[in-house]
Scaffold this motif. Structure first.
Motif, PDB file in Angstrom:
ATOM      1  N   LEU A   1     -59.520  24.253  -4.296  1.00 51.10           N
ATOM      2  CA  LEU A   1     -59.637  25.304  -3.282  1.00 51.10           C
ATOM      3  C   LEU A   1     -59.618  26.703  -3.877  1.00 51.10           C
ATOM      4  CD1 LEU A   1     -57.517  23.924  -0.299  1.00 51.10           C
ATOM      5  CD2 LEU A   1     -59.975  23.727  -0.743  1.00 51.10           C
ATOM      6  N   GLN A   2     -59.369  26.794  -5.179  1.00 49.43           N
ATOM      7  CA  GLN A   2     -59.482  28.083  -5.871  1.00 49.43           C
ATOM      8  C   GLN A   2     -60.871  28.275  -6.498  1.00 49.43           C
ATOM      9  OE1 GLN A   2     -56.529  26.086  -6.138  1.00 49.43           O
ATOM     10  NE2 GLN A   2     -55.931  27.463  -4.471  1.00 49.43           N
ATOM     11  N   GLY A   3     -61.723  27.251  -6.350  1.00 43.90           N
ATOM     12  CA  GLY A   3     -63.081  27.344  -6.876  1.00 43.90           C
ATOM     13  C   GLY A   3     -63.221  26.885  -8.314  1.00 43.90           C
ATOM     14  N   LYS A   4     -62.183  26.299  -8.880  1.00 40.86           N
ATOM     15  CA  LYS A   4     -62.231  25.818 -10.259  1.00 40.86           C
ATOM     16  C   LYS A   4     -62.851  24.419 -10.304  1.00 40.86           C
ATOM     17  CE  LYS A   4     -59.900  29.418 -11.760  1.00 40.86           C
ATOM     18  NZ  LYS A   4     -60.593  30.478 -12.554  1.00 40.86           N
ATOM     19  N   ILE A   5     -63.673  24.181 -11.313  1.00 37.20           N
ATOM     20  CA  ILE A   5     -64.237  22.851 -11.512  1.00 37.20           C
ATOM     21  C   ILE A   5     -63.158  21.958 -12.121  1.00 37.20           C
ATOM     22  CG2 ILE A   5     -65.974  21.499 -12.748  1.00 37.20           C
ATOM     23  CD1 ILE A   5     -67.770  24.013 -12.671  1.00 37.20           C
ATOM     24  N   VAL A   6     -62.817  20.890 -11.406  1.00 40.60           N
ATOM     25  CA  VAL A   6     -61.744  20.014 -11.882  1.00 40.60           C
ATOM     26  C   VAL A   6     -62.272  18.665 -12.362  1.00 40.60           C
ATOM     27  CG1 VAL A   6     -59.967  21.130 -10.495  1.00 40.60           C
ATOM     28  CG2 VAL A   6     -61.267  19.242  -9.509  1.00 40.60           C
ATOM     29  N   ARG A   7     -63.466  18.269 -11.916  1.00 42.11           N
ATOM     30  CA  ARG A   7     -64.098  17.029 -12.390  1.00 42.11           C
ATOM     31  C   ARG A   7     -65.602  17.190 -12.287  1.00 42.11           C
ATOM     32  NH1 ARG A   7     -60.084  15.291  -9.026  1.00 42.11           N
ATOM     33  NH2 ARG A   7     -58.310  14.282 -10.018  1.00 42.11           N
ATOM     34  N   GLN A   8     -66.309  16.373 -13.068  1.00 41.22           N
ATOM     35  CA  GLN A   8     -67.770  16.386 -12.979  1.00 41.22           C
ATOM     36  C   GLN A   8     -68.339  15.056 -13.471  1.00 41.22           C
ATOM     37  OE1 GLN A   8     -69.641  18.889 -16.323  1.00 41.22           O
ATOM     38  NE2 GLN A   8     -67.600  19.790 -16.095  1.00 41.22           N
ATOM     39  N   PHE A   9     -69.500  14.709 -12.930  1.00 35.36           N
ATOM     40  CA  PHE A   9     -70.270  13.551 -13.390  1.00 35.36           C
ATOM     41  C   PHE A   9     -71.696  14.058 -13.560  1.00 35.36           C
ATOM     42  CE2 PHE A   9     -72.924   9.843 -13.091  1.00 35.36           C
ATOM     43  CZ  PHE A   9     -72.202   8.845 -13.727  1.00 35.36           C
ATOM     44  N   VAL A  10     -72.178  14.114 -14.792  1.00 39.25           N
ATOM     45  CA  VAL A  10     -73.446  14.792 -15.075  1.00 39.25           C
ATOM     46  C   VAL A  10     -74.479  13.836 -15.675  1.00 39.25           C
ATOM     47  CG1 VAL A  10     -72.376  17.059 -15.305  1.00 39.25           C
ATOM     48  CG2 VAL A  10     -72.563  15.581 -17.310  1.00 39.25           C
ATOM     49  N   ASP A  11     -75.590  14.424 -16.128  1.00 41.24           N
ATOM     50  CA  ASP A  11     -76.727  13.686 -16.690  1.00 41.24           C
ATOM     51  C   ASP A  11     -77.381  12.784 -15.651  1.00 41.24           C
ATOM     52  OD1 ASP A  11     -76.487  14.892 -19.196  1.00 41.24           O
ATOM     53  OD2 ASP A  11     -75.033  13.389 -19.864  1.00 41.24           O
ATOM     54  N   MET A  12     -77.455  13.272 -14.432  1.00 45.43           N
ATOM     55  CA  MET A  12     -78.135  12.536 -13.371  1.00 45.43           C
ATOM     56  C   MET A  12     -79.589  12.989 -13.269  1.00 45.43           C
ATOM     57  SD  MET A  12     -75.119  12.520 -10.457  1.00 45.43           S
ATOM     58  CE  MET A  12     -76.059  11.499  -9.311  1.00 45.43           C
ATOM     59  N   ALA A  13     -80.407  12.203 -12.542  1.00 46.62           N
ATOM     60  CA  ALA A  13     -81.839  12.493 -12.416  1.00 46.62           C
ATOM     61  C   ALA A  13     -82.100  13.305 -11.142  1.00 46.62           C
ATOM     62  CB  ALA A  13     -82.643  11.194 -12.394  1.00 46.62           C
ATOM     63  N   ARG A  14     -81.721  14.553 -11.182  1.00 51.45           N
ATOM     64  CA  ARG A  14     -81.880  15.528 -10.106  1.00 51.45           C
ATOM     65  C   ARG A  14     -81.120  15.114  -8.834  1.00 51.45           C
ATOM     66  NH1 ARG A  14     -85.503  19.938  -9.340  1.00 51.45           N
ATOM     67  NH2 ARG A  14     -85.650  20.552  -7.161  1.00 51.45           N
ATOM     68  N   PRO A  15     -79.789  15.205  -8.853  1.00 56.42           N
ATOM     69  CA  PRO A  15     -79.024  14.968  -7.631  1.00 56.42           C
ATOM     70  C   PRO A  15     -79.333  16.050  -6.611  1.00 56.42           C
ATOM     71  CG  PRO A  15     -77.626  15.913  -9.317  1.00 56.42           C
ATOM     72  CD  PRO A  15     -78.936  15.630  -9.975  1.00 56.42           C
ATOM     73  N   ASN A  16     -79.329  15.684  -5.331  1.00 58.58           N
ATOM     74  CA  ASN A  16     -79.753  16.655  -4.321  1.00 58.58           C
ATOM     75  C   ASN A  16     -78.657  16.921  -3.289  1.00 58.58           C
ATOM     76  OD1 ASN A  16     -82.953  17.517  -4.052  1.00 58.58           O
ATOM     77  ND2 ASN A  16     -81.742  18.058  -2.272  1.00 58.58           N
ATOM     78  N   ASN A  17     -78.483  16.015  -2.327  1.00 62.12           N
ATOM     79  CA  ASN A  17     -77.496  16.244  -1.267  1.00 62.12           C
ATOM     80  C   ASN A  17     -76.381  15.220  -1.322  1.00 62.12           C
ATOM     81  OD1 ASN A  17     -79.541  18.079  -0.489  1.00 62.12           O
ATOM     82  ND2 ASN A  17     -78.904  17.933   1.646  1.00 62.12           N
ATOM     83  N   VAL A  18     -75.250  15.577  -0.685  1.00 63.94           N
ATOM     84  CA  VAL A  18     -74.051  14.744  -0.764  1.00 63.94           C
ATOM     85  C   VAL A  18     -73.349  14.725   0.585  1.00 63.94           C
ATOM     86  CG1 VAL A  18     -72.686  16.697  -1.631  1.00 63.94           C
ATOM     87  CG2 VAL A  18     -71.880  14.365  -2.025  1.00 63.94           C
ATOM     88  N   ASP A  19     -72.727  13.602   0.917  1.00 64.71           N
ATOM     89  CA  ASP A  19     -71.862  13.502   2.075  1.00 64.71           C
ATOM     90  C   ASP A  19     -70.698  12.582   1.723  1.00 64.71           C
ATOM     91  OD1 ASP A  19     -70.933  14.037   4.610  1.00 64.71           O
ATOM     92  OD2 ASP A  19     -72.471  12.907   5.673  1.00 64.71           O
ATOM     93  N   ILE A  20     -69.677  12.575   2.581  1.00 62.48           N
ATOM     94  CA  ILE A  20     -68.425  11.873   2.275  1.00 62.48           C
ATOM     95  C   ILE A  20     -68.053  10.939   3.422  1.00 62.48           C
ATOM     96  CG2 ILE A  20     -65.923  12.247   2.105  1.00 62.48           C
ATOM     97  CD1 ILE A  20     -66.580  14.715   0.388  1.00 62.48           C
ATOM     98  N   ALA A  21     -67.508   9.768   3.062  1.00 63.00           N
ATOM     99  CA  ALA A  21     -66.958   8.822   4.035  1.00 63.00           C
ATOM    100  C   ALA A  21     -65.559   8.416   3.583  1.00 63.00           C
ATOM    101  CB  ALA A  21     -67.850   7.589   4.171  1.00 63.00           C
ATOM    102  N   TYR A  22     -64.710   8.125   4.569  1.00 62.63           N
ATOM    103  CA  TYR A  22     -63.327   7.753   4.309  1.00 62.63           C
ATOM    104  C   TYR A  22     -63.102   6.277   4.632  1.00 62.63           C
ATOM    105  CZ  TYR A  22     -62.584  12.811   4.204  1.00 62.63           C
ATOM    106  OH  TYR A  22     -62.655  14.151   3.892  1.00 62.63           O
ATOM    107  N   ASP A  23     -62.161   5.688   3.894  1.00 66.95           N
ATOM    108  CA  ASP A  23     -61.695   4.316   4.176  1.00 66.95           C
ATOM    109  C   ASP A  23     -62.823   3.294   4.118  1.00 66.95           C
ATOM    110  OD1 ASP A  23     -59.110   5.343   4.578  1.00 66.95           O
ATOM    111  OD2 ASP A  23     -59.522   5.737   6.691  1.00 66.95           O
TER     112      ASP A  23
END
Length: 356
Positions: free
Chosen positions: A76-98
């Protein structure tokens, strides 16, 4: 030396040309509380993961849109805390729980990987892939651009004692009808996550592309931006049919209707928020529609923001920490960053517009 000088002049000319094309930020624009650290290439779409044990440790999950880019987690401070890279042009993302996985349930981020013609599924908050390298979408389409996934929105519904998880996926180009494909995603007995196509639906003007998609899980609707034409509305539940319920915002944007998100005041009321990309502003519509027509969404107001040429945005109405007491709006902005806005400031503008 002459070659170097010429190269510098050409570089400056390109930068100047790009700068001239950017829309100016209004002097009345709402300013972000937080601007994130930069990614490598080009930020595109955010999602917000709520930490159920401690909301102050919630994360923003965002894409870096390019070959070699990836998925980033910001605090929430805007710091990058994790990353997963070297993907083939990732575009959009959404989240689901449980989401059922293994012997329990997990939270997941689901991402379109455009140049792999696939979607990816990651366990949260670790950003660990659980999809075996990717799940193909739009299979069987003969035209290359017809199988390049871009937008995605997730939807769940209860069926008896179980919950069905759906992914609604858009693409770079497609036919005039059946532009969106809706899949179930689930874990099989062998532990592998798999997709199953359940329907094709959605009109398309053919004028640009469909990228931004949002689902209102409580009311059961899906919205998407037919970018230069407007916003279309359908049922999210496949069994309710494929008829278009609304086509609005057709004259409200400067050009592109981009990111869509929903601010939920309660189970049935709130706001639909659409990025007015070339105007550096957001368009606000009533989530519940009009009193006599829930599918009539009239513009309430246009609010200028500091985010430049925003592609994707997301909202939570939860007060994550004292800086965001009524929730947070996250917007992609040029400069390889995301902006975090205090919803209180946006609500003030909405209330002022309603009084006029």
């Amino acid at each position: 030396m002459k070659k170097i000088s010429l190269y510098l002049l050409l570089s400056l000319a390109v930068l100047t040309s790009c700068k001239d094309k950017l829309a100016p930020v209004s002097p009345d624009a709402i300013q972000p509380v937080v601007v994130t650290e930069q990614t490598v290439f080009d930020t595109d779409d955010p999602a917000i993961w709520i930490n159920k044990k401690d909301q102050t440790k919630s994360l923003v999950i965002g894409t870096d849109k390019e070959n070699g880019g990836g998925l980033y987690a910001y605090d929430l401070q805007g710091k990058i805390v994790r990353q997963f890279v070297d993907m083939a042009r990732p575009n959009n993302v959404d989240i689901a729980y449980d989401f059922p996985y293994g012997e329990g349930v997990i939270d997941v981020a689901v991402v379109t990987e455009r140049n792999a013609n696939a979607i990816r599924i990651f366990k949260l908050p670790e950003l660990v892939p659980i999809d075996g390298g990717g799940l193909k979408v739009f299979e069987g389409e003969a035209t290359e651009e017809y199988n390049e996934p871009m937008g995605i929105a997730l939807y769940e519904k209860e069926e008896g004692d179980t919950k069905v998880f759906y992914a609604i996926v858009g693409r770079k180009n497609g036919p005039a009808q059946d532009y969106l494909w809706q899949y179930t995603y689930q874990t099989h007995a062998d532990g592998k996550v798999a997709l199953q196509l359940v329907r094709k639906f959605g009109a398309y003007s053919g004028k640009k592309e469909i990228e931004a998609i949002a689902v209102d899980r409580e009311l059961g609707y899906v919205y998407y931006s037919d970018e230069v034409e407007g916003v279309r509305k359908y049922y999210a539940d496949p069994v309710k049919g494929n008829q278009e319920l609304a086509f609005f915002a057709q004259t409200d944007a400067k050009r592109d209707h981009e990111g869509i998100a929903i601010y939920k005041k309660d189970a049935t009321t709130g706001y639909l928020v659409v990025s007015n990309q070339q105007d550096n502003s957001i368009l606000i519509y009533p989530r519940e529609g009009e009193a006599n027509n829930p599918h009539e969404h009239r513009l309430i107001t246009t609010i200028p923001v500091a985010a430049i040429e925003c592609d994707g945005l997301e909202i939570t109405a939860r007060g994550l920490d004292p800086r965001f007491p009524q929730g947070m709006l996250v917007m992609m902005s040029n400069g390889k960053v995301f902006h975090y806005y205090d919803w209180t400031k946006i609500q003030e503008k909405i209330d002022q517009a309603k009084k006029k």
